[in-house]
Write a protein that holds these residues in place. Sequence first.
Motif, mmCIF file in Angstrom:
data_model
loop_
_atom_site.group_PDB
_atom_site.id
_atom_site.type_symbol
_atom_site.label_atom_id
_atom_site.label_comp_id
_atom_site.label_asym_id
_atom_site.label_seq_id
_atom_site.Cartn_x
_atom_site.Cartn_y
_atom_site.Cartn_z
ATOM 1 N N LEU A 77 0.935 -1.042 -0.095
ATOM 2 C CA LEU A 77 0.131 0.222 -0.160
ATOM 3 C C LEU A 77 0.820 1.216 0.141
ATOM 4 C CD1 LEU A 77 -2.776 1.364 0.258
ATOM 5 C CD2 LEU A 77 -2.587 1.189 2.434
ATOM 6 N N ALA A 78 1.841 1.199 0.925
ATOM 7 C CA ALA A 78 2.733 2.534 1.211
ATOM 8 C C ALA A 78 3.460 2.790 -0.519
ATOM 9 C CB ALA A 78 3.874 2.252 2.007
ATOM 10 N N SER A 79 3.987 1.734 -0.970
ATOM 11 C CA SER A 79 4.576 1.910 -2.323
ATOM 12 C C SER A 79 3.848 2.311 -3.308
ATOM 13 C CB SER A 79 5.364 0.480 -2.674
ATOM 14 O OG SER A 79 5.980 -0.384 -1.664
ATOM 15 N N VAL A 80 2.573 1.759 -3.536
ATOM 16 C CA VAL A 80 1.714 1.847 -4.467
ATOM 17 C C VAL A 80 1.224 3.368 -4.305
ATOM 18 C CG1 VAL A 80 -0.777 1.543 -4.972
ATOM 19 C CG2 VAL A 80 1.085 -0.258 -5.135
ATOM 20 N N ALA A 81 1.138 3.589 -3.111
ATOM 21 C CA ALA A 81 0.521 5.116 -2.769
ATOM 22 C C ALA A 81 1.665 6.219 -3.076
ATOM 23 C CB ALA A 81 -0.034 5.442 -1.499
ATOM 24 N N ALA A 82 3.088 5.836 -3.003
ATOM 25 C CA ALA A 82 3.970 6.751 -2.931
ATOM 26 C C ALA A 82 4.230 6.881 -4.721
ATOM 27 C CB ALA A 82 5.183 6.195 -2.628
ATOM 28 N N LEU A 83 3.865 5.936 -5.477
ATOM 29 C CA LEU A 83 4.347 5.957 -6.884
ATOM 30 C C LEU A 83 3.718 7.345 -7.566
ATOM 31 C CD1 LEU A 83 5.778 3.726 -8.246
ATOM 32 C CD2 LEU A 83 3.694 2.970 -9.129
ATOM 33 N N PRO A 84 2.282 7.666 -7.607
ATOM 34 C CA PRO A 84 2.099 8.839 -8.153
ATOM 35 C C PRO A 84 2.963 10.208 -7.938
ATOM 36 C CG PRO A 84 0.262 7.615 -7.290
ATOM 37 C CD PRO A 84 1.178 7.194 -6.881
ATOM 38 N N TRP A 85 3.330 10.143 -6.644
ATOM 39 C CA TRP A 85 4.147 11.142 -6.234
ATOM 40 C C TRP A 85 5.469 11.352 -6.708
ATOM 41 C CZ3 TRP A 85 1.225 14.895 -4.771
ATOM 42 C CH2 TRP A 85 0.209 14.595 -4.183
ATOM 43 N N MET A 86 5.770 10.213 -7.684
ATOM 44 C CA MET A 86 7.076 10.504 -8.641
ATOM 45 C C MET A 86 6.846 10.920 -9.710
ATOM 46 S SD MET A 86 9.233 7.638 -6.809
ATOM 47 C CE MET A 86 8.627 7.112 -5.281
ATOM 48 N N LEU A 87 5.470 11.122 -10.037
ATOM 49 C CA LEU A 87 5.226 11.985 -11.118
ATOM 50 C C LEU A 87 5.403 13.524 -11.133
ATOM 51 C CD1 LEU A 87 1.767 10.262 -12.468
ATOM 52 C CD2 LEU A 87 4.269 9.351 -13.047
ATOM 53 N N ARG A 89 4.067 15.855 -12.703
ATOM 54 C CA ARG A 89 2.559 16.660 -12.735
ATOM 55 C C ARG A 89 2.058 16.391 -11.455
ATOM 56 N NH1 ARG A 89 -1.595 13.658 -16.626
ATOM 57 N NH2 ARG A 89 -2.868 14.694 -15.819
ATOM 58 N N ALA A 90 2.239 15.327 -10.699
ATOM 59 C CA ALA A 90 1.830 15.369 -9.398
ATOM 60 C C ALA A 90 2.286 16.505 -8.269
ATOM 61 C CB ALA A 90 1.758 13.988 -8.570
ATOM 62 N N ASP A 96 -0.980 23.544 -7.622
ATOM 63 C CA ASP A 96 -2.149 24.297 -8.202
ATOM 64 C C ASP A 96 -3.582 23.895 -7.880
ATOM 65 O OD1 ASP A 96 -0.092 25.726 -9.842
ATOM 66 O OD2 ASP A 96 -0.084 24.223 -11.346
ATOM 67 N N LEU A 97 -3.973 22.985 -7.594
ATOM 68 C CA LEU A 97 -5.283 22.298 -7.515
ATOM 69 C C LEU A 97 -5.397 21.975 -5.981
ATOM 70 C CD1 LEU A 97 -5.401 19.794 -10.504
ATOM 71 C CD2 LEU A 97 -6.112 22.211 -10.368
ATOM 72 N N PRO A 98 -6.508 22.802 -5.421
ATOM 73 C CA PRO A 98 -6.770 22.346 -3.944
ATOM 74 C C PRO A 98 -7.314 20.872 -3.745
ATOM 75 C CG PRO A 98 -8.100 24.292 -4.760
ATOM 76 C CD PRO A 98 -7.194 23.796 -6.042
ATOM 77 N N TRP A 99 -7.863 20.304 -4.495
ATOM 78 C CA TRP A 99 -8.259 19.080 -4.266
ATOM 79 C C TRP A 99 -7.178 17.957 -4.056
ATOM 80 C CZ3 TRP A 99 -7.520 14.430 -7.066
ATOM 81 C CH2 TRP A 99 -7.428 14.577 -8.392
ATOM 82 N N VAL A 100 -6.226 18.220 -4.923
ATOM 83 C CA VAL A 100 -4.945 17.562 -5.167
ATOM 84 C C VAL A 100 -4.061 17.704 -3.752
ATOM 85 C CG1 VAL A 100 -2.814 16.644 -6.454
ATOM 86 C CG2 VAL A 100 -4.772 17.421 -7.605
ATOM 87 N N ALA A 101 -4.061 19.044 -3.414
ATOM 88 C CA ALA A 101 -3.343 19.221 -2.058
ATOM 89 C C ALA A 101 -4.121 18.502 -0.835
ATOM 90 C CB ALA A 101 -3.410 20.750 -1.942
ATOM 91 N N LEU A 102 -5.199 18.598 -1.061
ATOM 92 C CA LEU A 102 -5.972 17.798 -0.009
ATOM 93 C C LEU A 102 -5.720 16.065 0.045
ATOM 94 C CD1 LEU A 102 -8.194 18.251 2.345
ATOM 95 C CD2 LEU A 102 -9.906 17.190 0.713
ATOM 96 N N VAL A 103 -5.562 15.487 -1.099
ATOM 97 C CA VAL A 103 -5.118 14.125 -1.243
ATOM 98 C C VAL A 103 -3.869 14.099 -0.619
ATOM 99 C CG1 VAL A 103 -4.525 12.470 -2.889
ATOM 100 C CG2 VAL A 103 -6.764 13.699 -3.226
ATOM 101 N N LYS A 104 -3.040 15.086 -1.024
ATOM 102 C CA LYS A 104 -1.561 14.919 -0.316
ATOM 103 C C LYS A 104 -1.452 14.995 1.004
ATOM 104 C CE LYS A 104 1.569 18.504 -0.790
ATOM 105 N NZ LYS A 104 2.575 19.240 -1.422
ATOM 106 N N PHE A 105 -2.088 15.991 1.518
ATOM 107 C CA PHE A 105 -1.945 16.167 2.833
ATOM 108 C C PHE A 105 -2.778 14.994 3.847
ATOM 109 C CE2 PHE A 105 -0.583 20.357 1.644
ATOM 110 C CZ PHE A 105 0.337 20.562 2.626
ATOM 111 N N ALA A 106 -3.713 14.371 3.309
ATOM 112 C CA ALA A 106 -4.398 13.361 3.977
ATOM 113 C C ALA A 106 -3.745 12.107 3.583
ATOM 114 C CB ALA A 106 -5.667 13.343 3.737
ATOM 115 N N GLY A 107 -3.632 11.642 2.403
ATOM 116 C CA GLY A 107 -3.163 10.554 1.617
ATOM 117 C C GLY A 107 -1.650 10.165 1.955
ATOM 118 N N VAL A 108 -0.720 11.223 2.003
ATOM 119 C CA VAL A 108 0.571 10.562 2.420
ATOM 120 C C VAL A 108 0.850 10.429 3.813
ATOM 121 C CG1 VAL A 108 3.178 11.612 2.472
ATOM 122 C CG2 VAL A 108 1.790 12.048 0.486
ATOM 123 N N PRO A 109 0.298 10.906 4.874
ATOM 124 C CA PRO A 109 0.235 10.325 6.139
ATOM 125 C C PRO A 109 -0.429 8.908 6.289
ATOM 126 C CG PRO A 109 -0.440 12.591 6.223
ATOM 127 C CD PRO A 109 -0.527 12.097 4.750
#
Lengths: 202, 206
Positions: A77-87, A89-90, A96-109
């Motif tokens: 799960l940790a690896s798969v969730a980390a993968l998009p953050w290697m792009l 554009r992420a 730039d996008l508030p919803w992606v920021a929200l995904v980051k601040f909730a999803g990464v922890p």
Amino acid sequence: MSQQRHARARAAIALLTVVLLATPPLRRTLEASMTLQMLVQLPLLALLGAWLAAALPARLGTALAAWDRGGCSGLLLASVAALPWMLPRALDAAVDLPWVALVKFAGVPLLIGAPFALSWPRMGFVLRGVFCMEAVATCFRLGWLYLVAPQSLCSNYLIDDQRRLGQWLLAIGLALCVALLGKLLAGRFDTRGSGADPPDRP
Amino acid sequence: MSSLLRTLLLDLFIVAAGGATLHAASDGLRAFTTESARRLAIREAPRALPALRLQADDGSFIDLRDYRGRWLLVDFIYTRCQSYCSVLGGDFAQLQDRLAQPLAQGRLHLLSISFDPQHDDPARLVAYRRRFADRGHGWSAARPVDAAELATLTQAFGIKVIADGQGGYVHNASIMLVDPQGRLVDVFDAGAAGVVAGAVQQWLLR
């Protein structure tokens, strides 16, 4: 139990810190450069997730363990969730996008830091080794990519910043290598596994 | 159910969900950067452009919609630029030669828009064109009339401008094609006038 109270206090601090990191001044500071976002902000969020996980009630922890034999699920799960953050554009979209920021601040922890921290004690020698090697390889791969890319890959960041991040990633990969080598040569291992995963092992 | 089986099931689910997420986050593994995603989105779904008030380099006020009915090649510049905009300026001068016929027939127009309107007044915009040996037909430069128009403009075209830390700017330099209906239909790299000319000829024949 004082240990549990300690963990709960730490989780509260972690939660507060995540919220603080999401406030505009701290966000602006840590997202001002690609290097800071990738090497400070994201790892910090993952670390805070690990602190949050430590406060998980024991009963829930046992229930989760049944779905996480040998720590496989958490690591995956940790690896798969980390993968998009290697792009690249992420990293742009999180600025730039508030919803992606929200995904980051909730999803990464919650999807990277917490599952990894819960599963690490359950992981055996081999899986830990595979993870460490993959971490080193990822640092080198990304570092090399950012160092040689002829153009800036992020629209929000300058190419100098990208190259600096590339150099840092190579340095971190090298440091990990040295640390692993030191551990292999001088450290002690329990190659039978971690002992925290005994249930149905012969 | 044994813990091994549960773990296997959960892991299968994680891999499937992770694959789907990565697929979605990269437009089917086709766009890994913001700029490539922008180009892909424009090519797949032409983007209607809003009304935009501009001041042309002859001092007159125009609207982007005034160009409807003909093809329009647009690039974004700032006249103080020493790097990318010089490439773009050279491209437009070359395109005046390569696309001389449709330009002369009024089927096509070249428009350079400044994203630094405070500095780039009409006189500087004219000087910018002259610097690249403007052939004197079919190319004009313009600036948005105020900060709000500038914001609408960069938003509509997907232009990202950041300070380079030395008083200048870095931006996703490209040449964009707007069709006679006023829709953004294609994006090209800077520094490849030949490619742009070829593609525009194709579009004109369609």
